[in-house]
Write an enzyme that holds these catalytic residues in place. Structure first.
Site, PDB file in Angstrom:
ATOM      1  N   TYR A 138     -25.040 -20.649   4.867  1.00  0.00           N
ATOM      2  CA  TYR A 138     -25.304 -19.466   3.844  1.00  0.00           C
ATOM      3  C   TYR A 138     -26.485 -18.834   4.692  1.00  0.00           C
ATOM      4  CZ  TYR A 138     -27.818 -18.235  -0.398  1.00  0.00           C
ATOM      5  OH  TYR A 138     -28.574 -17.464  -1.182  1.00  0.00           O
TER       6      TYR A 138
ATOM      7  N   ALA B  12     -23.328 -12.236  -4.358  1.00  0.00           N
ATOM      8  CA  ALA B  12     -23.490 -13.093  -3.098  1.00  0.00           C
ATOM      9  C   ALA B  12     -22.543 -14.446  -3.279  1.00  0.00           C
ATOM     10  CB  ALA B  12     -24.779 -13.675  -3.025  1.00  0.00           C
TER      11      ALA B  12
HETATM   12  N1  NAP Z   1     -30.178 -18.796  -7.010  1.00  0.00           N
HETATM   13  C1  NAP Z   1     -31.124 -18.954  -6.361  1.00  0.00           C
HETATM   14  O1  NAP Z   1     -31.953 -20.220  -6.283  1.00  0.00           O
HETATM   15  C2  NAP Z   1     -31.396 -18.005  -5.228  1.00  0.00           C
HETATM   16  C3  NAP Z   1     -32.501 -18.042  -4.303  1.00  0.00           C
HETATM   17  C4  NAP Z   1     -32.523 -17.179  -3.165  1.00  0.00           C
HETATM   18  C5  NAP Z   1     -31.826 -16.015  -3.098  1.00  0.00           C
HETATM   19  N2  NAP Z   1     -30.905 -15.848  -4.091  1.00  0.00           N
HETATM   20  C6  NAP Z   1     -30.112 -14.782  -3.902  1.00  0.00           C
HETATM   21  O2  NAP Z   1     -30.212 -13.904  -5.054  1.00  0.00           O
HETATM   22  C7  NAP Z   1     -29.089 -13.206  -5.541  1.00  0.00           C
HETATM   23  C8  NAP Z   1     -28.712 -13.672  -6.810  1.00  0.00           C
HETATM   24  O3  NAP Z   1     -28.469 -14.953  -7.007  1.00  0.00           O
HETATM   25  P1  NAP Z   1     -27.913 -15.727  -8.349  1.00  0.00           P
HETATM   26  O4  NAP Z   1     -28.450 -17.120  -8.167  1.00  0.00           O
HETATM   27  O5  NAP Z   1     -28.256 -14.875  -9.411  1.00  0.00           O
HETATM   28  O6  NAP Z   1     -26.275 -15.790  -7.974  1.00  0.00           O
HETATM   29  P2  NAP Z   1     -24.966 -15.912  -8.974  1.00  0.00           P
HETATM   30  O7  NAP Z   1     -25.450 -16.290 -10.184  1.00  0.00           O
HETATM   31  O8  NAP Z   1     -24.210 -16.947  -7.969  1.00  0.00           O
HETATM   32  O9  NAP Z   1     -24.126 -14.604  -9.024  1.00  0.00           O
HETATM   33  C9  NAP Z   1     -23.735 -13.751  -7.736  1.00  0.00           C
HETATM   34  C10 NAP Z   1     -22.504 -13.201  -8.371  1.00  0.00           C
HETATM   35  O10 NAP Z   1     -21.871 -12.511  -7.186  1.00  0.00           O
HETATM   36  C11 NAP Z   1     -20.667 -12.588  -7.633  1.00  0.00           C
HETATM   37  N3  NAP Z   1     -19.834 -12.308  -6.417  1.00  0.00           N
HETATM   38  C12 NAP Z   1     -19.372 -13.218  -5.394  1.00  0.00           C
HETATM   39  N4  NAP Z   1     -18.698 -12.531  -4.516  1.00  0.00           N
HETATM   40  C13 NAP Z   1     -18.486 -11.362  -4.823  1.00  0.00           C
HETATM   41  C14 NAP Z   1     -17.661 -10.312  -4.184  1.00  0.00           C
HETATM   42  N5  NAP Z   1     -17.089 -10.346  -3.155  1.00  0.00           N
HETATM   43  N6  NAP Z   1     -17.833  -8.913  -5.084  1.00  0.00           N
HETATM   44  C15 NAP Z   1     -18.694  -8.852  -6.032  1.00  0.00           C
HETATM   45  N7  NAP Z   1     -19.237  -9.823  -6.601  1.00  0.00           N
HETATM   46  C16 NAP Z   1     -19.322 -11.008  -5.984  1.00  0.00           C
HETATM   47  C17 NAP Z   1     -20.171 -13.780  -8.153  1.00  0.00           C
HETATM   48  O11 NAP Z   1     -19.164 -13.669  -8.933  1.00  0.00           O
HETATM   49  P3  NAP Z   1     -18.342 -15.047  -9.039  1.00  0.00           P
HETATM   50  O12 NAP Z   1     -19.191 -16.043  -9.950  1.00  0.00           O
HETATM   51  O13 NAP Z   1     -17.081 -14.500  -9.742  1.00  0.00           O
HETATM   52  O14 NAP Z   1     -18.120 -15.615  -7.952  1.00  0.00           O
HETATM   53  C18 NAP Z   1     -21.465 -13.779  -8.965  1.00  0.00           C
HETATM   54  O15 NAP Z   1     -21.221 -13.111 -10.514  1.00  0.00           O
HETATM   55  C19 NAP Z   1     -27.948 -13.429  -4.305  1.00  0.00           C
HETATM   56  O16 NAP Z   1     -28.214 -12.548  -3.274  1.00  0.00           O
HETATM   57  C20 NAP Z   1     -28.768 -14.857  -3.770  1.00  0.00           C
HETATM   58  O17 NAP Z   1     -28.461 -14.943  -2.312  1.00  0.00           O
HETATM   59  C21 NAP Z   1     -30.608 -16.683  -4.906  1.00  0.00           C
END
Ligand code: NAP
Length: 271
Positions: A113, A48
């Site tokens: 977002y 994401a």
């Molecule tokens: N973190 C929170 O508090 C939170 C809360 C609610 C929901 N979520 C959801 O939970 C999920 C995981 O979140 P997270 O915090 O683990 O996220 P994260 O650590 O930011 O990881 C997201 C990953 O997606 C990759 N990415 C971005 N654009 C891409 C593309 N076009 N193709 C392939 N990969 C791509 C990023 O790569 P790069 O690093 O290279 O950009 C990163 O490795 C997401 O759906 C997020 O919306 C997160």
């Protein structure tokens, strides 16, 4: 952050996993996505655009990943008869509720977002009937930048912190979300929307006090403030508590209370 824990959890359960990073697959590339999904029974999209503030000025780029990429994966999953699991967020709601959000509460995102993630949910529902939309919130984990690490570092450096009391949610460990996703898949839960957050509720102030305590410092160095003290490009939901009736109905145990889980997670997350 979540994807790394999910891959570890799946491999511990004996699943054969293909783990792809952005370097391996851009999920907005329809042909590459179609090829990558071939031969798999379940696709879990943890990718994401997660930079909430940056999305305000770059909504179309965030939409590409969060909606167009999710749509490509969902269509590929349908074509290959795979189940599609889409990770979503509390930001699809505006945060004005006073009771926990039900899985079928109307979407009303207040930020760019949130709009792009809401679009991703709908794209997955439309693209692959055999889907699980799994909303989570307030994530922390061992494999990424997150609130507890930032707070522990800032507390050690500054010796005093102001943290908001007027945003309430459910601090949730990525390892617990990973475990819940696996349990949903294992239980062959009906297609639909589920909430993967810890139980109970806390403000960021409450959570910061727990973090500072776990880091061996005095929680009294955390002082209450409110969101008016912080100006940020994207609005934060004031109330991000998600209900878990969908898990109950599917017979899948929800995640325990956030403070119990934090006590277990702190060592791994703070390192
Ligand atoms: N973190 C929170 O508090 C939170 C809360 C609610 C929901 N979520 C959801 O939970 C999920 C995981 O979140 P997270 O915090 O683990 O996220 P994260 O650590 O930011 O990881 C997201 C990953 O997606 C990759 N990415 C971005 N654009 C891409 C593309 N076009 N193709 C392939 N990969 C791509 C990023 O790569 P790069 O690093 O290279 O950009 C990163 O490795 C997401 O759906 C997020 O919306 C997160």
């Amino acid at each position: 952050m979540l994807g790394t824990d999910l891959v570890e959890r799946l491999r511990r359960s004996g699943y054969e996993v293909t783990a792809v990073t952005r370097a391996d697959l851009d999920i907005t590339d329809v042909d590459a996505t179609h090829a990558a999904v071939a031969g798999h029974q379940v696709v879990v999209n943890c990718a994401a655009w997660t930079a909430v503030d940056d999305a305000e000025a770059h909504e179309s780029e965030a939409f590409e990943t969060n909606a167009v990429g999710a749509a490509a994966l969902a269509r590929a999953a349908r074509a290959h008869r795979a189940r599609m699991v889409q990770i979503s967020t509390d930001y699809v709601f505006d945060g004005n509720a006073t009771e926990p959000y039900a899985e079928d509460a109307p979407l009303c995102p207040a930020s760019a977002y949130g709009r792009t993630k809401a679009a991703g949910e709908w794209a997955v529902r439309a693209g692959c009937a055999d889907h699980l939309v799994v909303r989570t919130a307030w994530l922390y984990g061992a494999h990424g930048a997150c609130f507890p690490r930032t707070i522990a570092r800032a507390a050690a450096e500054r010796g005093s912190l102001d943290v908001v009391t007027d945003q309430v949610g459910q601090p949730t460990w990525t390892a617990d979300v990973a475990d819940l996703v696996v349990r949903l898949v294992d239980s062959v839960a009906p297609a639909g929307t589920y909430h993967a957050t810890a139980g109970g509720r806390a403000s960021w102030y409450d959570f910061a006090r727990a973090v500072v305590g776990a880091a061996g410092m005095d929680p009294g160095i955390v002082h209450p403030t409110d969101s008016a003290a912080f100006s940020r490009p994207a609005p934060r939901p004031a109330f991000s508590v998600l209900g878990h009736d969908g898990l109950d109905a599917a017979g899948v145990a929800p995640i325990d209370d956030w403070s119990q889980r934090w006590d277990l997670a702190a060592g791994a997350v703070l390192g």
